[in-house]
Design an enzyme around this catalytic site. Structure first.
Site, PDB file in Angstrom:
ATOM      1  N   HIS A  86       0.818  -1.222   0.000  1.00 42.26           N
ATOM      2  CA  HIS A  86       0.000   0.000   0.000  1.00 42.26           C
ATOM      3  C   HIS A  86       0.850   1.270   0.000  1.00 42.26           C
ATOM      4  O   HIS A  86       0.532   2.233  -0.685  1.00 42.26           O
ATOM      5  CB  HIS A  86      -0.939   0.051   1.211  1.00 42.26           C
ATOM      6  CG  HIS A  86      -1.917  -1.075   1.250  1.00 42.26           C
ATOM      7  ND1 HIS A  86      -1.635  -2.278   1.864  1.00 42.26           N
ATOM      8  CD2 HIS A  86      -3.168  -1.187   0.745  1.00 42.26           C
ATOM      9  CE1 HIS A  86      -2.666  -3.084   1.741  1.00 42.26           C
ATOM     10  NE2 HIS A  86      -3.615  -2.459   1.071  1.00 42.26           N
ATOM     11  N   GLU A 143       2.775  -1.540   7.768  1.00 47.16           N
ATOM     12  CA  GLU A 143       3.798  -1.553   6.714  1.00 47.16           C
ATOM     13  C   GLU A 143       5.037  -0.748   7.133  1.00 47.16           C
ATOM     14  O   GLU A 143       6.173  -1.131   6.816  1.00 47.16           O
ATOM     15  CB  GLU A 143       3.197  -1.059   5.388  1.00 47.16           C
ATOM     16  CG  GLU A 143       2.149  -2.061   4.861  1.00 47.16           C
ATOM     17  CD  GLU A 143       1.661  -1.784   3.450  1.00 47.16           C
ATOM     18  OE1 GLU A 143       2.112  -0.822   2.812  1.00 47.16           O
ATOM     19  OE2 GLU A 143       0.799  -2.568   2.975  1.00 47.16           O
ATOM     20  N   ARG A 183     -16.988  21.458  20.605  1.00 44.89           N
ATOM     21  CA  ARG A 183     -18.333  20.890  20.579  1.00 44.89           C
ATOM     22  C   ARG A 183     -19.205  21.469  21.679  1.00 44.89           C
ATOM     23  O   ARG A 183     -20.411  21.252  21.681  1.00 44.89           O
ATOM     24  CB  ARG A 183     -18.232  19.359  20.696  1.00 44.89           C
ATOM     25  CG  ARG A 183     -17.441  18.713  19.556  1.00 44.89           C
ATOM     26  CD  ARG A 183     -18.139  18.860  18.208  1.00 44.89           C
ATOM     27  NE  ARG A 183     -19.513  18.419  18.255  1.00 44.89           N
ATOM     28  CZ  ARG A 183     -19.888  17.139  18.257  1.00 44.89           C
ATOM     29  NH1 ARG A 183     -18.997  16.187  18.176  1.00 44.89           N
ATOM     30  NH2 ARG A 183     -21.161  16.800  18.315  1.00 44.89           N
TER      31      ARG A 183
HETATM   32  N1  URA Z   1     -11.670  15.377  13.833  1.00 43.53           N
HETATM   33  C1  URA Z   1     -12.652  14.666  14.400  1.00 43.53           C
HETATM   34  O1  URA Z   1     -12.652  13.439  14.353  1.00 43.53           O
HETATM   35  N2  URA Z   1     -13.649  15.344  15.036  1.00 43.53           N
HETATM   36  C2  URA Z   1     -13.695  16.680  15.088  1.00 43.53           C
HETATM   37  O2  URA Z   1     -14.630  17.239  15.653  1.00 43.53           O
HETATM   38  C3  URA Z   1     -12.661  17.408  14.470  1.00 43.53           C
HETATM   39  C4  URA Z   1     -11.640  16.725  13.849  1.00 43.53           C
END
Ligand code: URA
Length: 269
Positions: A8, A87, A234
């Site tokens: 790969h 790998e 978030r």
């Molecule tokens: N990467 C992720 O997996 N989640 C996010 O909120 C931002 C980057």
């Protein structure tokens, strides 16, 4: 006799010139970016082309303090990360540092901040094919120590903070990270309320590769670590802006490169 090419990655031992350390971004576009930053920082000519670029795996060879260092993109998620790690390990690479981006789930972690993963919640699938789910996905102590030292020295000038702790590593960006702005707009019951639960359990952030990487490194007796830059909060907003992406990405790269230098020095290189 030339060694076997990895199926790969399209790499072999000759191509990688004895490199023992790899930086692992997810995005192939970040491989030349990281290799270019390393060249600039250590006064080397900017690499003009990749060593290999097959599918999502884009590899550059850089030099840090005279030592060869690989930069290989893993693509998004566990399965392609597992291929890259396997790998590279077959070619003799021993130290693996994921350098990526992340969404923070705790108050007090800002866009552009750095998260250093001490261990990951294994909400992926790939790692379960290397070790049972009870097996911990923890960072190697030497890699984590180097990342902490790097972050401590760089974050004042970068104008951000760093946080060390547990990461939740998922197989999906939308469902398992409990995003409602997906096509289905439905979160399967298993994940409903999980962000709040992880928050209460002091998990810092979401990303998608560290569980696979850290489980494999522990299972194989290799050194693994993970540094991510915060591009989304978030607790504040679901949206990821281009400015936030650049900030998080640049800060994580700076810390990762410094950690590589510290590891090379500590290893006697
Ligand atoms: N990467 C992720 O997996 N989640 C996010 O909120 C931002 C980057």
């Amino acid at each position: 006799m030339p060694t076997r090419d990895m199926y790969h990655l399209d790499l072999n031992r000759e191509k990688i010139r004895g490199a023992r350390i790899v930086l692992l971004p997810g995005d192939p576009a970040r491989s030349p970016l990281i290799a270019g930053k390393i060249a600039e920082q250590y006064g080397m000519p900017r690499p003009q082309r990749p060593l290999a670029y097959n599918r999502e795996f884009c590899t550059y060879l850089a030099t840090v303090k005279g030592m060869p260092v690989l930069v290989t993109s893993t693509g998004i998620g566990g399965p392609s990360t597992a291929i890259a790690v396997d790998e590279l390990a077959q070619l003799g690479v021993q130290t693996f540092i994921r350098v990526g981006t992340t969404g923070a789930i705790q108050d007090g972690i800002a866009i552009g901040d750095i998260v250093l993963t001490s261990g990951s919640v294994r909400l992926d699938g790939a790692s379960t094919q290397y070790a049972p789910i009870e097996y911990p996905a923890v960072a190697h102590h030497e890699v984590l120590a180097a990342l902490i030292e790097a972050a401590k020295s760089l974050t004042p000038a970068l104008g951000c903070r760093y946080h060390v702790g547990i990461t939740c590593s998922t197989d999906t960006f939308y469902q398992a990270q409990e995003r409602t702005d997906s096509f289905a707009r439905y979160i399967p019951r298993r994940f409903q309320g999980m962000t709040e639960e992880w928050r209460r359990l002091r998990v810092l952030n979401y990303e998608m590769e560290s569980a696979t990487l850290l489980t494999m490194c522990n299972a194989f007796g290799l050194r693994g670590g993970c540094v991510t830059g915060v591009i989304g909060s978030r607790t504040a907003d679901e949206q990821i802006t281009p400015e936030a992406l650049k900030l998080g990405q640049d800060h994580a790269i700076a810390v990762a490169v410094k950690a590589v230098e510290l590891l090379i020095r500590a290893d006697g290189g």
